[in-house]
Scaffold this active site. Sequence first.
Site, short mmCIF file in Angstrom:
data_model
loop_
_atom_site.label_atom_id
_atom_site.label_comp_id
_atom_site.label_asym_id
_atom_site.label_seq_id
_atom_site.Cartn_x
_atom_site.Cartn_y
_atom_site.Cartn_z
N TYR A 147 0.84 -1.20 0.00
CA TYR A 147 0.00 0.00 0.00
C TYR A 147 0.88 1.26 0.00
CZ TYR A 147 -3.77 3.20 1.28
OH TYR A 147 -4.68 4.23 1.28
N1 LIG Z 1 -9.80 6.08 4.38
C1 LIG Z 1 -8.60 6.60 4.51
O1 LIG Z 1 -8.16 6.90 5.64
C2 LIG Z 1 -7.75 6.85 3.31
C3 LIG Z 1 -6.60 7.60 3.49
C4 LIG Z 1 -5.78 7.86 2.40
C5 LIG Z 1 -6.12 7.39 1.16
N2 LIG Z 1 -7.26 6.64 1.01
C6 LIG Z 1 -7.57 6.19 -0.34
O2 LIG Z 1 -8.83 6.67 -0.70
C7 LIG Z 1 -9.37 5.82 -1.70
C8 LIG Z 1 -10.77 5.44 -1.30
O3 LIG Z 1 -10.70 4.66 -0.11
P1 LIG Z 1 -11.84 4.71 1.01
O4 LIG Z 1 -11.16 4.94 2.29
O5 LIG Z 1 -12.94 5.59 0.58
O6 LIG Z 1 -12.28 3.17 1.05
P2 LIG Z 1 -13.65 2.44 0.64
O7 LIG Z 1 -14.80 3.08 1.30
O8 LIG Z 1 -13.37 1.01 0.92
O9 LIG Z 1 -13.76 2.67 -0.92
C9 LIG Z 1 -12.86 2.02 -1.79
C10 LIG Z 1 -13.43 2.05 -3.18
O10 LIG Z 1 -12.53 1.37 -4.06
C11 LIG Z 1 -13.22 0.26 -4.64
N3 LIG Z 1 -12.31 -0.87 -4.79
C12 LIG Z 1 -11.65 -1.55 -3.83
N4 LIG Z 1 -10.93 -2.54 -4.38
C13 LIG Z 1 -11.16 -2.48 -5.71
C14 LIG Z 1 -10.73 -3.24 -6.82
N5 LIG Z 1 -9.90 -4.30 -6.69
N6 LIG Z 1 -11.16 -2.91 -8.04
C15 LIG Z 1 -12.00 -1.87 -8.21
N7 LIG Z 1 -12.45 -1.10 -7.21
C16 LIG Z 1 -12.03 -1.42 -5.97
C17 LIG Z 1 -14.32 -0.07 -3.68
O11 LIG Z 1 -15.35 -0.80 -4.34
P3 LIG Z 1 -16.44 -1.61 -3.46
O12 LIG Z 1 -17.26 -0.57 -2.76
O13 LIG Z 1 -17.21 -2.40 -4.44
O14 LIG Z 1 -15.65 -2.45 -2.49
C18 LIG Z 1 -14.77 1.32 -3.27
O15 LIG Z 1 -15.55 1.91 -4.27
C19 LIG Z 1 -8.41 4.65 -1.83
O16 LIG Z 1 -7.54 4.86 -2.92
C20 LIG Z 1 -7.64 4.70 -0.54
O17 LIG Z 1 -6.38 4.09 -0.65
C21 LIG Z 1 -8.07 6.37 2.04
#
Ligand SMILES: NC(=O)c1ccc[n+]([C@@H]2O[C@H](COP(=O)([O-])OP(=O)(O)OC[C@H]3O[C@@H](n4cnc5c(N)ncnc54)[C@H](OP(=O)(O)O)[C@@H]3O)[C@@H](O)[C@H]2O)c1
Length: 243
Positions: A147
């Site tokens: 990651y």
């Molecule tokens: N939350 C944090 O603290 C944080 C911090 C920094 C960066 N981020 C980044 O922000 C982005 C969104 O994350 P989030 O926190 O909002 O998490 P989330 O609620 O789990 O959303 C993740 C999204 O990515 C999709 N996804 C996951 N695996 C996938 C795959 N193999 N192929 C296609 N789509 C996939 C999920 O689809 P499904 O809904 O169908 O599972 C969902 O739409 C990510 O890039 C994450 O690394 C998050």
Amino acid sequence: MSAQFDFTGQTVLVTGGSSGIGLAIAQGFRDAGAAVTITGTQASIADYPDDLTTFTYHQVDMQDVPGVEALANGISKLDVLVNNAGTTFRGEAAYDPENFEATIDINLNSVYRLSHRLVPLLKASGGSIINIASMTSYFGSPRGPGYGASKSAILQMTMSLGALWARDGVRVNAIAPGWIATKLTAPIQGMAEIADPILQRTPMGRWGEPDEMIGTALFLASSDVAGFITGVTIPVDGGYCTL
Ligand SMILES: NC(=O)c1ccc[n+]([C@@H]2O[C@H](COP(=O)([O-])OP(=O)(O)OC[C@H]3O[C@@H](n4cnc5c(N)ncnc54)[C@H](OP(=O)(O)O)[C@@H]3O)[C@@H](O)[C@H]2O)c1
């Protein structure tokens, strides 16, 4: 907040818009007048707890190269590409080389592939790309080396593609969220040994909310106010990066 920006008539694609940060950003663009396509891993929007009926939905696994190509083939006009879809592996699974590679494929390789495939449409529209980086773009990620590697590379690739496509009129920027309460972080929010140090290090002392990413996304995508900004990654992190 979206009322400050007008994306009427514009077309936006948010990968991973079915949940969390992607859903919030998709809602922000929708509320500002854009036609928004989102992606998710499930077969239909009925499989998600949130109301996704105001979006066009496309199922894709970002690890699936033909699937990503099919997603791109279905887009004929584009003003903003938000490369948001991402995942991580936790526990011992995070150290499995296959999972390291899968994380790079999902979080990084697919971002380049989709950007490369869709940049001709962005050149035609004068559009922009917004990538989603992370605090692990800046700091070590011992609980998830794949990651961390993927997100650090997102920051670097944002600079490279920002420079590459600048003269074509396509801006490429990124948001680096701090620790945001989403499905992705749900497993660690209740784990004191992980969550307490995060909150202690975050000057604002709380988890961020997905909708706190909207303003920066709309700002970066607005060529009238951010038209000279490219290649940058903006932390939206409650001050985490300051310490
Ligand atoms: N939350 C944090 O603290 C944080 C911090 C920094 C960066 N981020 C980044 O922000 C982005 C969104 O994350 P989030 O926190 O909002 O998490 P989330 O609620 O789990 O959303 C993740 C999204 O990515 C999709 N996804 C996951 N695996 C996938 C795959 N193999 N192929 C296609 N789509 C996939 C999920 O689809 P499904 O809904 O169908 O599972 C969902 O739409 C990510 O890039 C994450 O690394 C998050």
